[in-house]
Write a protein that holds these residues in place. Structure first.
Motif, PDB file in Angstrom:
ATOM      1  N   SER A  78     -43.184 -55.077  27.408  1.00  0.00           N
ATOM      2  CA  SER A  78     -42.579 -56.221  28.085  1.00  0.00           C
ATOM      3  C   SER A  78     -43.690 -57.241  28.333  1.00  0.00           C
ATOM      4  O   SER A  78     -44.868 -56.901  28.380  1.00  0.00           O
ATOM      5  CB  SER A  78     -41.897 -55.809  29.388  1.00  0.00           C
ATOM      6  OG  SER A  78     -42.840 -55.270  30.284  1.00  0.00           O
ATOM      7  N   SER A 132     -38.473 -67.757  21.839  1.00  0.00           N
ATOM      8  CA  SER A 132     -37.710 -66.624  22.365  1.00  0.00           C
ATOM      9  C   SER A 132     -38.232 -66.153  23.719  1.00  0.00           C
ATOM     10  O   SER A 132     -37.597 -65.341  24.374  1.00  0.00           O
ATOM     11  CB  SER A 132     -37.731 -65.463  21.366  1.00  0.00           C
ATOM     12  OG  SER A 132     -39.055 -64.991  21.196  1.00  0.00           O
ATOM     13  N   LEU A 133     -39.408 -66.670  24.143  1.00  0.00           N
ATOM     14  CA  LEU A 133     -39.998 -66.312  25.438  1.00  0.00           C
ATOM     15  C   LEU A 133     -40.306 -67.596  26.209  1.00  0.00           C
ATOM     16  O   LEU A 133     -41.453 -67.986  26.363  1.00  0.00           O
ATOM     17  CB  LEU A 133     -41.288 -65.496  25.227  1.00  0.00           C
ATOM     18  CG  LEU A 133     -41.165 -64.201  24.435  1.00  0.00           C
ATOM     19  CD1 LEU A 133     -42.534 -63.607  24.127  1.00  0.00           C
ATOM     20  CD2 LEU A 133     -40.293 -63.198  25.170  1.00  0.00           C
ATOM     21  N   PHE A 176     -40.015 -60.488  30.758  1.00  0.00           N
ATOM     22  CA  PHE A 176     -39.083 -60.434  29.640  1.00  0.00           C
ATOM     23  C   PHE A 176     -38.789 -58.991  29.273  1.00  0.00           C
ATOM     24  O   PHE A 176     -39.682 -58.140  29.292  1.00  0.00           O
ATOM     25  CB  PHE A 176     -39.648 -61.191  28.436  1.00  0.00           C
ATOM     26  CG  PHE A 176     -39.693 -62.674  28.675  1.00  0.00           C
ATOM     27  CD1 PHE A 176     -38.594 -63.466  28.397  1.00  0.00           C
ATOM     28  CD2 PHE A 176     -40.823 -63.265  29.213  1.00  0.00           C
ATOM     29  CE1 PHE A 176     -38.620 -64.824  28.632  1.00  0.00           C
ATOM     30  CE2 PHE A 176     -40.867 -64.617  29.454  1.00  0.00           C
ATOM     31  CZ  PHE A 176     -39.760 -65.406  29.168  1.00  0.00           C
ATOM     32  N   LEU A 218     -36.810 -58.424  23.779  1.00  0.00           N
ATOM     33  CA  LEU A 218     -37.373 -59.725  23.429  1.00  0.00           C
ATOM     34  C   LEU A 218     -38.881 -59.652  23.220  1.00  0.00           C
ATOM     35  O   LEU A 218     -39.414 -60.204  22.262  1.00  0.00           O
ATOM     36  CB  LEU A 218     -37.064 -60.758  24.519  1.00  0.00           C
ATOM     37  CG  LEU A 218     -35.630 -61.220  24.645  1.00  0.00           C
ATOM     38  CD1 LEU A 218     -35.463 -62.137  25.849  1.00  0.00           C
ATOM     39  CD2 LEU A 218     -35.204 -61.946  23.375  1.00  0.00           C
ATOM     40  N   SER A 219     -39.563 -58.981  24.132  1.00  0.00           N
ATOM     41  CA  SER A 219     -41.023 -58.901  24.063  1.00  0.00           C
ATOM     42  C   SER A 219     -41.480 -58.167  22.805  1.00  0.00           C
ATOM     43  O   SER A 219     -42.365 -58.636  22.082  1.00  0.00           O
ATOM     44  CB  SER A 219     -41.572 -58.179  25.298  1.00  0.00           C
ATOM     45  OG  SER A 219     -41.185 -58.852  26.475  1.00  0.00           O
TER      46      SER A 219
END
Length: 172
Positions: free
Chosen positions: A25, A43-44, A51, A55-56
């Protein structure tokens, strides 16, 4: 849980935390949010929340070397001009049976993608592959590929298109 600090131009951006299941994360550093406010990825988006692993991990997984990370050490290089010319001539003559990377690099490298490639430090018209994980590079050599015959044209087109719509892209 182990942690890794993420830097951008020698400034702390945030922290990656590894969970026991192998996922990671990411969380931005408060100081980065206040002084820069720039996201490291679309995306971040820059914010204070941590996150989630989905996603990470999706963003960072191809940025890490595939083998164990060694301790950061000063860069080491050796000139490979003559060997590189021979290797490229061999690949050109029989591209289906030869790869550039195993023949030319002793260091641990991690560049994702389907295409054979060799990261190098280019200086004074000579090529220097990194010999350790502490060796930054300036260029990537990508020979033609039988499985993707027009990949260099496609990449060149995409880079030029990105440049024309004013995205920040490296010279290629």
């Amino acid at each position: 849980m182990s942690k890794l600090t993420v830097y951008w131009d020698q400034e702390v951006v945030g922290t990656i935390s590894r969970h026991p299941q192998g996922k990671i994360s990411f969380e931005y550093a408060p100081q980065w949010i206040v002084t820069k406010g720039k996201p490291i990825s679309l995306s971040l988006p820059c914010g204070q929340k941590r996150f989630p692993p989905e996603l990470s991990t999706a963003f960072f997984e191809n940025l890490f070397p595939e083998s164990e990370n060694s301790h950061c050490e000063p860069g080491r290089y050796s000139c490979v001009d003559a060997d590189l010319k021979v290797a490229l001539d061999i690949i050109k003559a029989d591209p289906g049976n030869h790869k550039l990377l195993p023949a030319m690099a002793n260091g641990r490298l991690s560049i994702a993608g389907a295409q054979d490639k060799l990261p190098v430090y280019f200086k004074d018209d000579s090529f220097f592959p990194p010999e350790n994980s502490g060796s930054p590079t300036t260029h990537t050599i990508k020979p033609a590929n039988l499985n993707f015959p027009d990949i260099q044209r496609n990449e060149s087109f995409c880079m030029e298109l990105a440049h024309h719509i004013e995205l920040p892209v490296p010279k290629s």
